[in-house]
Write an enzyme that holds these catalytic residues in place. Structure first.
Site, PDB file in Angstrom:
ATOM      1  N   LYS A 166       1.258  -1.404   0.039  1.00 21.64           N
ATOM      2  CA  LYS A 166       0.148  -0.320   0.199  1.00 21.64           C
ATOM      3  C   LYS A 166       1.246   1.127  -0.226  1.00 21.64           C
ATOM      4  O   LYS A 166       1.617   1.576   0.290  1.00 21.64           O
ATOM      5  CB  LYS A 166      -1.466  -0.557   1.297  1.00 21.64           C
ATOM      6  CG  LYS A 166      -2.098  -1.151   1.093  1.00 21.64           C
ATOM      7  CD  LYS A 166      -3.361  -1.081   0.143  1.00 21.64           C
ATOM      8  CE  LYS A 166      -4.161  -2.159   0.151  1.00 21.64           C
ATOM      9  NZ  LYS A 166      -5.394  -1.782  -0.781  1.00 21.64           N
ATOM     10  N   ASP A 191      -0.258   0.008  -4.490  1.00 19.62           N
ATOM     11  CA  ASP A 191      -1.995  -0.205  -4.335  1.00 19.62           C
ATOM     12  C   ASP A 191      -2.108   1.980  -3.735  1.00 19.62           C
ATOM     13  O   ASP A 191      -2.113   1.812  -2.479  1.00 19.62           O
ATOM     14  CB  ASP A 191      -2.650  -0.824  -3.356  1.00 19.62           C
ATOM     15  CG  ASP A 191      -4.049  -0.947  -3.480  1.00 19.62           C
ATOM     16  OD1 ASP A 191      -4.504   0.126  -4.411  1.00 19.62           O
ATOM     17  OD2 ASP A 191      -4.474  -1.892  -3.510  1.00 19.62           O
ATOM     18  N   GLU A 216      -1.705   0.343  -8.944  1.00 16.69           N
ATOM     19  CA  GLU A 216      -3.308   0.044  -8.817  1.00 16.69           C
ATOM     20  C   GLU A 216      -3.923   0.922  -8.648  1.00 16.69           C
ATOM     21  O   GLU A 216      -3.929   1.781  -7.269  1.00 16.69           O
ATOM     22  CB  GLU A 216      -3.180  -1.329  -7.706  1.00 16.69           C
ATOM     23  CG  GLU A 216      -4.815  -1.662  -7.675  1.00 16.69           C
ATOM     24  CD  GLU A 216      -5.103  -2.750  -6.352  1.00 16.69           C
ATOM     25  OE1 GLU A 216      -3.732  -3.465  -5.919  1.00 16.69           O
ATOM     26  OE2 GLU A 216      -5.776  -3.068  -5.922  1.00 16.69           O
ATOM     27  N   ASP A 241      -9.302  -0.409  -9.934  1.00 15.69           N
ATOM     28  CA  ASP A 241      -9.844  -1.800  -8.822  1.00 15.69           C
ATOM     29  C   ASP A 241     -10.703  -0.837  -8.821  1.00 15.69           C
ATOM     30  O   ASP A 241     -12.166  -1.610  -8.963  1.00 15.69           O
ATOM     31  CB  ASP A 241      -8.675  -1.711  -7.185  1.00 15.69           C
ATOM     32  CG  ASP A 241      -8.878  -3.012  -6.497  1.00 15.69           C
ATOM     33  OD1 ASP A 241     -10.831  -2.841  -6.962  1.00 15.69           O
ATOM     34  OD2 ASP A 241      -8.399  -2.495  -5.479  1.00 15.69           O
ATOM     35  N   LYS A 265     -12.682  -7.576  -8.408  1.00 16.09           N
ATOM     36  CA  LYS A 265     -13.508  -8.346  -6.970  1.00 16.09           C
ATOM     37  C   LYS A 265     -14.872  -8.519  -7.635  1.00 16.09           C
ATOM     38  O   LYS A 265     -15.784  -7.824  -7.707  1.00 16.09           O
ATOM     39  CB  LYS A 265     -12.918  -6.922  -6.035  1.00 16.09           C
ATOM     40  CG  LYS A 265     -11.981  -6.707  -6.194  1.00 16.09           C
ATOM     41  CD  LYS A 265     -11.476  -5.854  -4.753  1.00 16.09           C
ATOM     42  CE  LYS A 265     -10.252  -5.871  -4.260  1.00 16.09           C
ATOM     43  NZ  LYS A 265      -9.591  -4.637  -3.620  1.00 16.09           N
TER      44      LYS A 265
HETATM   45  O1  OSB Z   1      -7.505  -1.909  -2.841  1.00 18.05           O
HETATM   46  O2  OSB Z   1      -7.189  -4.108  -2.882  1.00 18.05           O
HETATM   47  C1  OSB Z   1      -7.660  -3.379  -2.149  1.00 18.05           C
HETATM   48  C2  OSB Z   1      -8.259  -4.432   1.152  1.00 18.05           C
HETATM   49  C3  OSB Z   1     -10.181  -3.303   1.636  1.00 18.05           C
HETATM   50  C4  OSB Z   1      -9.670  -2.619   0.913  1.00 18.05           C
HETATM   51  C5  OSB Z   1      -9.297  -2.376  -0.840  1.00 18.05           C
HETATM   52  C6  OSB Z   1      -8.358  -3.047  -0.661  1.00 18.05           C
HETATM   53  C7  OSB Z   1      -7.839  -4.368  -0.024  1.00 18.05           C
HETATM   54  C8  OSB Z   1      -7.022  -5.046   0.350  1.00 18.05           C
HETATM   55  C9  OSB Z   1      -6.853  -6.767   0.382  1.00 18.05           C
HETATM   56  O3  OSB Z   1      -5.786  -4.628  -0.356  1.00 18.05           O
HETATM   57  C10 OSB Z   1      -5.682  -7.222  -0.425  1.00 18.05           C
HETATM   58  C11 OSB Z   1      -6.826  -8.407   0.399  1.00 18.05           C
HETATM   59  O4  OSB Z   1      -6.814  -9.574   1.220  1.00 18.05           O
HETATM   60  O5  OSB Z   1      -5.630 -10.104   0.599  1.00 18.05           O
HETATM   61 MG    MG Z   2      -6.664  -2.292  -3.929  1.00 16.59          MG
END
Ligand code: OSB
Ligand code: MG
Length: 370
Positions: A166, A191, A216, A241, A265
């Protein structure tokens, strides 16, 4: 094939503590609330679904409560006592309800599990999956310090193929570059969760040469033009995303040339059916796709794993083991990473059952709708 009637839906509202709090620039998550849905048909066979909305609307508009209400008042009543010949039967029956994709996904997931159990095939085979071993990947949050190096080291030893980091205001591009250089055998994704909406395109460009496989969601979910500019100017591919909520959003991404990679997702786009359509569109346009995680429980993860077996899923997704986020998951068996991969089950359906003991332990509300 016999079309059996759905005679009962059980909704379990759960609250499960995370092992470590999940920290992004948007939110800190310590406790994961979730809805597990059991779809029971006449024959006694049960399909499993999970709703991946969060307790508050920090990431998507829908929340656990809006999904709970939509399921209880609108969605479940429209499918109860109906015959399902294919999961699309239910999507059609739910069409009169606008939006609420995350709530609808819980039903669509359960319908696909049930449908494949009826056909006596594993879900991944039923949808045309081409691989049985799914590459595992984890997400790491926090500063790039000694502890971050230790965590990447541990991930590498477990065999994880990829680390998603992140990015927040404090992330130093140089420190990130050093980390990435130190582990040449691992893929690094960055991300941003929309962070560069406030920091700007120039700030984003300082991450272009650090060695990330992709970045991302640098901008907001509707900032198509900004994503297009970033895609044009940068050599690091932009992956979308939050922007991808439906097939229509993927069409828009392609038309606006706003991104080069799709983060899919299933629980956000409305379920497996919509996810397959997105996959097929990506095949046509030769766009790589990977499955994103939502700190979800084993049921949603199992569905995601099945989808990851499709041909266009060419990058490692958010696939961590059950014990990565949780002291205890709610599935039997648990989801395990061995030599960096998760092996898909040969059992009919998603290949995982609910662990009734843990469901009861973490349950904060329960409905049986008939
Ligand atoms: O942006 O991908 C995201 C978790 C909660 C909300 C948004 C995100 C995420 C993650 C989790 O990055 C990744 C995972 O569950 O392995
Ligand atoms: Mg993401």
């Amino acid at each position: 094939m016999v079309a059996s009637t759905i005679k009962e839906i059980r909704l379990h509202r759960l609250s499960i503590p995370l092992k470590n709090s999940f920290l992004t620039h948007l939110q800190s998550v310590q406790e994961r609330e979730s809805i597990v849905l059991e779809m029971v048909e006449e024959t006694g066979s049960i399909g499993l679904g999970e709703c991946i909305a969060f307790s508050s609307p920090w990431y998507t508009e829908e929340t656990v409560q809006t999904c709970w209400d939509a399921l209880e008042n609108w969605l479940v009543p429209s499918i109860l006592n109906q015959q399902m010949t294919h999961p699309s039967t239910f999507l059609n029956l739910m069409k009169h309800v606008k939006g609420n994709r995350m709530a609808k996904a819980a039903i669509d997931l359960a319908a696909w599990d049930l449908f494949s159990k009826r056909k006596n095939v594993p879900l991944w085979q039923g949808i045309g999956g081409v691989r049985k071993e799914i590459d595992a990947g984890i997400v790491l949050t926090g500063a790039i310090n000694e502890s971050m190096y230790e965590q990447v080291e541990r991930a590498m030893q477990t065999g994880y193929k990829r680390v998603k980091l992140k990015i927040d205001e404090t992330t130093d591009p140089k420190a990130l570059e050093n980390l990435i250089r130190f582990y040449p055998s691992i893929l690094f994704f960055g991300d941003a969760n929309g962070l560069f909406s406030k920091l700007g395109l120039n700030a984003l460009q300082s991450f272009d040469h650090v060695g990330l496989t992709l970045i991302e969601q640098p901008f907001g979910e509707d900032e198509w033009a900004l994503h297009h500019q970033a895609s044009r100017r940068m050599k690091t591919p932009i992956a979308l995303d939050e922007s991808i909520r439906s097939v229509a959003d993927v069409e828009r991404m392609i038309e606006a040339k706003a991104g080069k990679i799709i983060v899919l997702k299933p629980g956000r786009v409305g379920g497996i059916s919509e996810a397959i359509q997105i996959h097929d569109l990506a095949v046509q346009h030769r766009i790589p796709v990977w499955i994103g995680g939502m700190i979800e429980l084993g049921i949603s993860k199992a569905h995601n794993l099945a989808l990851a077996s499709l041909s266009q899923m060419t990058l490692p997704g958010d696939f961590s083991a059950s014990n990565y986020f949780w002291h205890e998951d709610i599935v039997n068996p648990t989801i395990d990473v061995i030599n960096g991969t998760i092996t898909l089950s040969e059992k009919p359906g998603i290949g995982y059952d609910i662990d009734s003991k843990n469901i009861k332990k973490f349950r904060i509300d329960f409905r049986v709708l008939t």
